[in-house]
Scaffold this motif. Structure first.
Motif, PDB file in Angstrom:
ATOM      1  N   THR A  68      -5.372   9.677  -3.359  1.00  0.00           N
ATOM      2  CA  THR A  68      -5.307  10.104  -4.762  1.00  0.00           C
ATOM      3  C   THR A  68      -4.992   8.943  -5.704  1.00  0.00           C
ATOM      4  O   THR A  68      -4.716   9.169  -6.880  1.00  0.00           O
ATOM      5  CB  THR A  68      -4.226  11.184  -4.918  1.00  0.00           C
ATOM      6  OG1 THR A  68      -2.954  10.652  -4.495  1.00  0.00           O
ATOM      7  CG2 THR A  68      -4.558  12.411  -4.087  1.00  0.00           C
ATOM      8  N   TYR A  69      -5.043   7.698  -5.175  1.00  0.00           N
ATOM      9  CA  TYR A  69      -4.628   6.558  -5.998  1.00  0.00           C
ATOM     10  C   TYR A  69      -5.476   6.450  -7.259  1.00  0.00           C
ATOM     11  O   TYR A  69      -4.969   6.336  -8.378  1.00  0.00           O
ATOM     12  CB  TYR A  69      -4.718   5.270  -5.189  1.00  0.00           C
ATOM     13  CG  TYR A  69      -4.066   4.081  -5.869  1.00  0.00           C
ATOM     14  CD1 TYR A  69      -2.689   3.924  -5.895  1.00  0.00           C
ATOM     15  CD2 TYR A  69      -4.840   3.099  -6.486  1.00  0.00           C
ATOM     16  CE1 TYR A  69      -2.080   2.841  -6.514  1.00  0.00           C
ATOM     17  CE2 TYR A  69      -4.249   2.008  -7.112  1.00  0.00           C
ATOM     18  CZ  TYR A  69      -2.869   1.886  -7.125  1.00  0.00           C
ATOM     19  OH  TYR A  69      -2.289   0.815  -7.740  1.00  0.00           O
ATOM     20  N   LEU A 118       2.098   2.783 -12.826  1.00  0.00           N
ATOM     21  CA  LEU A 118       2.254   3.514 -11.575  1.00  0.00           C
ATOM     22  C   LEU A 118       3.061   2.716 -10.550  1.00  0.00           C
ATOM     23  O   LEU A 118       3.964   3.249  -9.900  1.00  0.00           O
ATOM     24  CB  LEU A 118       0.871   3.854 -11.007  1.00  0.00           C
ATOM     25  CG  LEU A 118       0.837   4.712  -9.743  1.00  0.00           C
ATOM     26  CD1 LEU A 118       1.435   6.086 -10.015  1.00  0.00           C
ATOM     27  CD2 LEU A 118      -0.593   4.842  -9.232  1.00  0.00           C
ATOM     28  N   GLU A 119       2.718   1.424 -10.401  1.00  0.00           N
ATOM     29  CA  GLU A 119       3.362   0.600  -9.376  1.00  0.00           C
ATOM     30  C   GLU A 119       4.817   0.270  -9.729  1.00  0.00           C
ATOM     31  O   GLU A 119       5.642   0.078  -8.830  1.00  0.00           O
ATOM     32  CB  GLU A 119       2.574  -0.702  -9.178  1.00  0.00           C
ATOM     33  CG  GLU A 119       1.143  -0.523  -8.678  1.00  0.00           C
ATOM     34  CD  GLU A 119       1.080  -0.209  -7.191  1.00  0.00           C
ATOM     35  OE1 GLU A 119       2.106  -0.342  -6.512  1.00  0.00           O
ATOM     36  OE2 GLU A 119       0.004   0.194  -6.722  1.00  0.00           O
ATOM     37  N   ALA A 151      -5.073   0.434  -2.338  1.00  0.00           N
ATOM     38  CA  ALA A 151      -4.069   1.367  -1.818  1.00  0.00           C
ATOM     39  C   ALA A 151      -4.744   2.378  -0.901  1.00  0.00           C
ATOM     40  O   ALA A 151      -5.894   2.735  -1.105  1.00  0.00           O
ATOM     41  CB  ALA A 151      -3.363   2.086  -2.963  1.00  0.00           C
ATOM     42  N   ALA A 186      -3.610   5.490  -0.357  1.00  0.00           N
ATOM     43  CA  ALA A 186      -3.444   6.870  -0.815  1.00  0.00           C
ATOM     44  C   ALA A 186      -4.766   7.401  -1.346  1.00  0.00           C
ATOM     45  O   ALA A 186      -5.378   6.792  -2.229  1.00  0.00           O
ATOM     46  CB  ALA A 186      -2.382   6.933  -1.905  1.00  0.00           C
ATOM     47  N   THR A 234      -9.133   2.920  -4.655  1.00  0.00           N
ATOM     48  CA  THR A 234      -8.751   3.827  -3.575  1.00  0.00           C
ATOM     49  C   THR A 234      -9.351   3.344  -2.266  1.00  0.00           C
ATOM     50  O   THR A 234     -10.547   3.114  -2.170  1.00  0.00           O
ATOM     51  CB  THR A 234      -9.248   5.254  -3.863  1.00  0.00           C
ATOM     52  OG1 THR A 234      -8.696   5.699  -5.102  1.00  0.00           O
ATOM     53  CG2 THR A 234      -8.818   6.197  -2.747  1.00  0.00           C
ATOM     54  N   GLN A 244      -2.174   0.819 -13.642  1.00  0.00           N
ATOM     55  CA  GLN A 244      -1.647   0.298 -12.379  1.00  0.00           C
ATOM     56  C   GLN A 244      -0.219  -0.203 -12.545  1.00  0.00           C
ATOM     57  O   GLN A 244       0.650   0.075 -11.715  1.00  0.00           O
ATOM     58  CB  GLN A 244      -2.526  -0.851 -11.889  1.00  0.00           C
ATOM     59  CG  GLN A 244      -3.571  -0.450 -10.869  1.00  0.00           C
ATOM     60  CD  GLN A 244      -4.053  -1.648 -10.084  1.00  0.00           C
ATOM     61  OE1 GLN A 244      -4.732  -2.521 -10.625  1.00  0.00           O
ATOM     62  NE2 GLN A 244      -3.698  -1.681  -8.821  1.00  0.00           N
ATOM     63  N   LYS A 291       0.824  -1.201   0.000  1.00  0.00           N
ATOM     64  CA  LYS A 291       0.000   0.000   0.000  1.00  0.00           C
ATOM     65  C   LYS A 291       0.869   1.267   0.000  1.00  0.00           C
ATOM     66  O   LYS A 291       0.374   2.351   0.195  1.00  0.00           O
ATOM     67  CB  LYS A 291      -0.917   0.020   1.226  1.00  0.00           C
ATOM     68  CG  LYS A 291      -2.017  -1.024   1.165  1.00  0.00           C
ATOM     69  CD  LYS A 291      -2.961  -0.840   2.307  1.00  0.00           C
ATOM     70  CE  LYS A 291      -4.120  -1.810   2.199  1.00  0.00           C
ATOM     71  NZ  LYS A 291      -5.080  -1.635   3.301  1.00  0.00           N
ATOM     72  N   ARG A 292       2.154   1.108  -0.147  1.00  0.00           N
ATOM     73  CA  ARG A 292       3.035   2.270  -0.143  1.00  0.00           C
ATOM     74  C   ARG A 292       4.175   1.988  -1.118  1.00  0.00           C
ATOM     75  O   ARG A 292       4.406   0.859  -1.518  1.00  0.00           O
ATOM     76  CB  ARG A 292       3.587   2.520   1.256  1.00  0.00           C
ATOM     77  CG  ARG A 292       4.355   1.326   1.797  1.00  0.00           C
ATOM     78  CD  ARG A 292       4.763   1.564   3.225  1.00  0.00           C
ATOM     79  NE  ARG A 292       3.600   1.603   4.069  1.00  0.00           N
ATOM     80  CZ  ARG A 292       3.037   0.514   4.577  1.00  0.00           C
ATOM     81  NH1 ARG A 292       3.522  -0.671   4.327  1.00  0.00           N
ATOM     82  NH2 ARG A 292       1.982   0.607   5.359  1.00  0.00           N
ATOM     83  N   TRP A 293       4.897   3.035  -1.517  1.00  0.00           N
ATOM     84  CA  TRP A 293       6.016   2.830  -2.433  1.00  0.00           C
ATOM     85  C   TRP A 293       7.105   2.003  -1.767  1.00  0.00           C
ATOM     86  O   TRP A 293       7.459   2.200  -0.631  1.00  0.00           O
ATOM     87  CB  TRP A 293       6.612   4.175  -2.840  1.00  0.00           C
ATOM     88  CG  TRP A 293       5.741   4.931  -3.777  1.00  0.00           C
ATOM     89  CD1 TRP A 293       5.022   6.052  -3.503  1.00  0.00           C
ATOM     90  CD2 TRP A 293       5.474   4.612  -5.141  1.00  0.00           C
ATOM     91  NE1 TRP A 293       4.323   6.448  -4.602  1.00  0.00           N
ATOM     92  CE2 TRP A 293       4.579   5.597  -5.627  1.00  0.00           C
ATOM     93  CE3 TRP A 293       5.901   3.616  -6.016  1.00  0.00           C
ATOM     94  CZ2 TRP A 293       4.113   5.599  -6.928  1.00  0.00           C
ATOM     95  CZ3 TRP A 293       5.433   3.618  -7.312  1.00  0.00           C
ATOM     96  CH2 TRP A 293       4.549   4.599  -7.763  1.00  0.00           C
ATOM     97  N   SER A 339      -4.874   9.232  -9.733  1.00  0.00           N
ATOM     98  CA  SER A 339      -3.584   9.078 -10.411  1.00  0.00           C
ATOM     99  C   SER A 339      -3.698   8.117 -11.582  1.00  0.00           C
ATOM    100  O   SER A 339      -3.135   8.358 -12.660  1.00  0.00           O
ATOM    101  CB  SER A 339      -2.520   8.579  -9.428  1.00  0.00           C
ATOM    102  OG  SER A 339      -2.297   9.516  -8.400  1.00  0.00           O
TER     103      SER A 339
END
Length: 477
Positions: free
Chosen positions: A169-170, A66-67, A165, A167, A161, A63, A5-7, A173
């Motif tokens: 703004t997921y 982004l991921e 994840a 975030a 969202t 996805q 769920k995070r970078w 984004s």
């Protein structure tokens, strides 16, 4: 299956010097800073897998971009892992350093195993299975991404969202990437054309509308309270009962004065019937201030510690003191049902009412008694506190007794009770034990005399039994 769920620290771009398209022999990952090359390379596996699992290819492509930082993350280049999924795949994994947060929100770093895939398509398929099958605790958690539920790719992206994840703004984004590179036209259109070619009418079938769960709501007086349970943070705050309509928003607990045992105010209960399973769950509308104009949120019942209520059936004549302020209610006030005021006590003008249920409520260690009375054809609850409602029982003087007695010739005209008649709410009657007859011996162990009537009662036991019965003395010789 575990998702990130995070970078990942390991998923950051390898270096500013990476450029152009790079395809490593024996694998099928796309490492590139050119989005168009990334898209063209993954178009085939993305559309194949997304259509197979009835998902939006545009959302899957966005996805993956982004991921994986457009395929340049170390995890993607070394393990074909485009979605940061932890664990192992057919026994294969890679260990990488990743950023995590502890229970206090502090950032720290640790090593974790991530799935290593033989190809990009395997990574796409694994993620598609996650979206279709959900998690062990909620198999339909990602159902908002399914084409039969999401009318547009934007609906599907926004459904990720707060589920896939955290975030906020997921989803936006993903939508931004889809719009910027025309992924909806490029990928979703081909999916529609493919499905329409198999249709006799030649027209593109419309996605099935989302079926929302139904909720039945029960209003209540707004001063009732509960406390946040020890597991409140496991759940979420919503602006409506979850899953009952579109565009429901969530609020983080950090935005309110939350904490274990924090007092909250309740003014409505909702019973939701799940659209898929038919299962019913209970929800409450709460606020964090006594003021009824304070902001309200909906929470699942397990996020709260509610008062407990023990109900007993019985009968009693209840005298209502209509000179005190207060109300009578449709339920016990502050019970898990919540209660709504149905009128003022001073409107109850009869000398007494018949009660058919008694309730003992425990809240914050304090016990209170309530009675359900009949007013005409309606049943209402009133409190026994502050002499608002007092059950009318016969007064009895008790004393110890011993010895034996025999059943009289008229014993069968009398009744066996669990208490002296008209002295307790949970009054019960019993049949005479089998074999009872005139002259049967019984043991006496207690005596009671009704003060007003001067009638005598005995508590007895039959031979070979430990059960106590109260009976009028006239049933004994």
């Amino acid at each position: 299956m575990v998702r990130i769920k995070r970078w990942l620290l390991a998923a950051l771009v390898m270096s500013a010097g990476v450029s152009g398209f790079m395809l490593t022999k024996g694998t099928s990952h796309a490492a590139t800073t050119d989005p168009q090359t990334f898209i063209s390379t993954l178009k085939s596996p993305v559309t194949t897998v997304a259509n197979q699992y009835k998902l939006y290819p545009s959302v899957m492509m966005a996805q993956a971009a982004l991921e994986s930082a457009w395929g340049t993350s170390t995890l993607t280049t070394t393990a074909n892992n485009y979605f940061g999924i932890k664990g192992s795949y057919n026994g294969a994994s890679v260990t990488m350093k990743t950023a995590e947060y502890d229970s206090n929100g502090q950032l720290y770093y640790t090593n974790a195993n991530f799935r290593k895939y033989p190809s990009a398509k395997a990574s796409m398929t694994d993620n598609a299975k996650l979206l279709r099958n959900g998690t062990s605790y909620n198999t339909s958690i990602y159902s908002g991404t399914w084409r039969e539920n999401a009318a547009t790719y934007a609906d599907a992206a926004n459904a990720l969202t707060g589920t896939y994840a955290t975030a906020p703004t997921y989803g936006s984004s993903l939508i931004s990437i889809i719009k910027q590179y025309g992924l909806n036209t490029l990928l979703d259109a081909s999916a529609s054309d493919s499905s329409s070619s198999n249709s006799n009418s030649g027209s593109t079938p419309k996605p099935k509308p989302v079926v929302y769960s139904k909720a039945t709501y029960y209003g209540a007086s707004g001063t009732q309270t509960a406390r946040l349970s020890g597991q409140y943070a496991t759940y979420r705050l919503y602006n409506h009962v979850k899953g009952t309509r579109a565009n429901i928003t969530k609020t983080a607990w950090s935005k309110v004065a939350a904490g274990k045992n924090v007092l909250v105010y309740l003014d409505m209960r909702g019973v939701k019937k799940d659209a898929s399973t038919g299962k019913k769950t209970t929800w409450y509308r709460i606020r964090f201030a006594k003021n009824t104009s304070a902001k309200k949120y909906w929470v699942y019942t397990k996020a709260l510690t509610l008062p407990t209520v023990k109900y007993t059936s019985g009968t009693a004549a209840v005298k209502v003191n209509n000179t005190v302020s207060g109300s009578y209610y449709d339920h016990v006030f502050n019970s898990p049902y919540l209660a709504k005021s149905m009128g003022a006590l001073n409107k109850l003008t009869a000398k007494s009412y018949v009660a058919d249920k008694q309730a003992i409520k425990t809240q914050d260690g304090y016990k209170s008694t309530w009675y359900r009375i009949k007013v005409g054809k309606q049943a209402y609850w009133i409190a026994a506190t502050e002499t608002a409602a007092a059950p009318q029982y016969d007064a009895v003087t008790y004393s110890a007794a011993s010895g034996t007695k025999k059943l009289s010739a008229k014993y069968s005209k009398y009744t066996l009770y669990n208490h002296v008649k008209k002295t307790h709410f949970n009054q019960k009657t019993y049949k005479w034990p089998a074999g009872s007859k005139k002259g049967t011996k019984v043991t006496v162990n207690f005596k009671g005399v009704k003060t007003a009537y001067k009638t005598t009662w005995y508590r007895i036991q039959f031979n070979g039994s430990q059960t106590n019965y109260w009976v009028d003395a006239r049933a004994l010789a």
